[in-house]
Every structure is written in structure tokens, then in C-alpha cells.
Design a protein around this motif. Structure first.
Motif, PDB file in Angstrom:
ATOM      1  N   ASN A 103       0.814  -1.226   0.000  1.00 35.51           N
ATOM      2  CA  ASN A 103       0.000   0.000   0.000  1.00 35.51           C
ATOM      3  C   ASN A 103       0.844   1.271   0.000  1.00 35.51           C
ATOM      4  OD1 ASN A 103      -2.490  -1.306  -0.023  1.00 35.51           O
ATOM      5  ND2 ASN A 103      -2.385  -1.641   2.184  1.00 35.51           N
ATOM      6  N   LYS A 144      -0.818   2.576  -5.876  1.00 38.44           N
ATOM      7  CA  LYS A 144      -1.263   1.428  -6.672  1.00 38.44           C
ATOM      8  C   LYS A 144      -2.597   0.823  -6.207  1.00 38.44           C
ATOM      9  CE  LYS A 144       0.702  -2.491  -9.065  1.00 38.44           C
ATOM     10  NZ  LYS A 144       1.882  -3.312  -9.264  1.00 38.44           N
ATOM     11  N   PRO A 145      -2.828   0.626  -4.889  1.00 43.69           N
ATOM     12  CA  PRO A 145      -4.086  -0.010  -4.466  1.00 43.69           C
ATOM     13  C   PRO A 145      -5.345   0.735  -4.910  1.00 43.69           C
ATOM     14  CG  PRO A 145      -2.521   0.028  -2.654  1.00 43.69           C
ATOM     15  CD  PRO A 145      -1.925   0.852  -3.750  1.00 43.69           C
ATOM     16  N   THR A 146      -5.254   2.067  -4.975  1.00 47.42           N
ATOM     17  CA  THR A 146      -6.438   2.849  -5.365  1.00 47.42           C
ATOM     18  C   THR A 146      -6.327   3.407  -6.778  1.00 47.42           C
ATOM     19  OG1 THR A 146      -5.471   4.834  -4.372  1.00 47.42           O
ATOM     20  CG2 THR A 146      -6.967   3.520  -2.986  1.00 47.42           C
TER      21      THR A 146
END
Length: 194
Positions: free
Chosen positions: A132, A146-148
Motif C-alpha cells: 500500500n 497502486k491499491p487505489t
């Protein structure tokens, strides 16, 4: 033939004879010069250097470049005068714009470089451990989350690192970062209020 016009061609002078045909040095209305066979001129088969087939790129955006106008030909190739987002002007070959080989005046290659602050070093160390953690970009103060699938923007103002927000695309993050650099007092005041 000297001085006569055939389409966009103006005959300048006689050139060498080749393969039982006479050739004439001609100048196109666009400025390009070429030797043209007399048969082609007389039959109307050659009316220009080919500039009629050249796509007009004026107003087009290619990376950080916006095409302003057509520049002079060089070595038979078409060049376009472009303005980069950084303010520089540069002449670029049309093919290089269209195929994406040239995206700026050169400012993308020479900087800005990744910041070597401890924050960036820490991010590089922890990225493998924590998926995250935002990934540093080549643009100082902008990170990809990257996660969102979003972009975080930071600015260092008055010795303080200030989080400017998360944005849906890189362009918005860059705009916010530029605003912070140009108007630091606004962002310092907001930080003090929190």
C-alpha cells in the motif's frame, strides 16, 4: 522552361539529362527543391514535392508539446515548430511527433529527477514489505498509489513536507503541486489551521 509554373512547382533551371529525359531543378511553393522529369511536368503527373499529402499537425498535442506551425524542411523531412509545457520552443520532425519518439523539448530527459530525501529512501525500502506504500515517480513530490490507482501530491514548503491530497490522475496531482510551489503561503496557512 525556366520560370514556368506547373502546379506548385516553379522551374529554376535545367538539370542533368537522365535516361533520355530532360530534368529541371524546380522549387515547390513550400520551399522544397527537387529535380523533376520534364515528362512529369508536361503531363501534369508531378505538381508538387508531395507536401499536399502532409497531414497538418497544427494545434495537435504530443506529450508535452503543442504544434504551433510548420517549420522549414530539413534534408527533405517536414519539421513542426512546437511549444513545450515548460515554455521552450523546438522544431520536431513530424514522424517523431506521430510515433511518440519526441514528447518534449528535452526537459523530460534532464529532470526533474527523483528526490533523494529520506522519505523517498524509506519508500523504496518499505515498498516490498507494504504493497500500500505509494510508488515514487520521476516527478518530485508526486507518487502513484497502486491499491487505489490514484496519485498523491506533496510539497516541501518552509521546510515542512505538506500532503496536498490524492488525485484521480497525474495531471491533477501535478497542477496541485505546481500551485503549492507558486503560492506557498496559501498552503502553509491551511496547514496551520489543521
Amino acid at each position: 522552361m525556366t520560370g514556368k509554373q506547373f502546379g506548385k512547382w516553379t522551374v529554376l533551371k535545367e538539370a542533368l539529362e537522365r535516361k533520355q529525359d530532360r530534368y529541371w531543378l524546380c522549387k515547390c511553393a513550400c520551399g522544397n527543391e527537387r529535380e523533376v522529369a520534364q515528362k512529369g511536368l508536361m503531363a501534369g503527373n508531378s505538381k508538387s514535392c508531395g507536401c499536399n499529402r502532409i497531414k497538418d499537425l497544427r494545434g495537435g498535442a504530443y506529450g508535452k508539446l503543442t504544434v504551433l506551425e510548420r517549420a522549414e524542411r530539413r534534408n527533405g523531412r517536414v519539421y513542426w515548430r512546437c511549444e513545450c509545457q515548460c515554455g521552450n520552443r523546438v522544431d520536431v520532425r513530424g514522424e517523431s511527433l506521430k510515433n511518440g519518439n519526441t514528447k518534449s523539448c528535452g526537459c523530460l530527459k534532464r529532470g526533474p529527477k527523483k528526490s533523494l530525501s529520506n522519505h523517498h529512501k524509506d519508500q523504496k525500502r518499505t515498498r516490498k514489505k507494504d504493497p500500500n506504500t505509494p510508488i515514487a515517480t520521476a516527478i518530485r513530490g508526486v507518487y502513484f498509489h497502486k491499491p487505489t490507482n490514484t496519485w498523491d501530491a506533496y510539497a516541501t514548503i518552509g521546510g515542512q513536507k505538506i500532503y496536498l491530497g490524492r488525485f484521480p490522475n497525474l495531471k491533477e496531482a501535478l497542477i496541485k503541486r505546481t500551485d503549492a510551489e507558486e503560492n506557498p503561503s496559501i498552503f502553509l496557512n491551511k496547514e496551520k489551521q489543521h
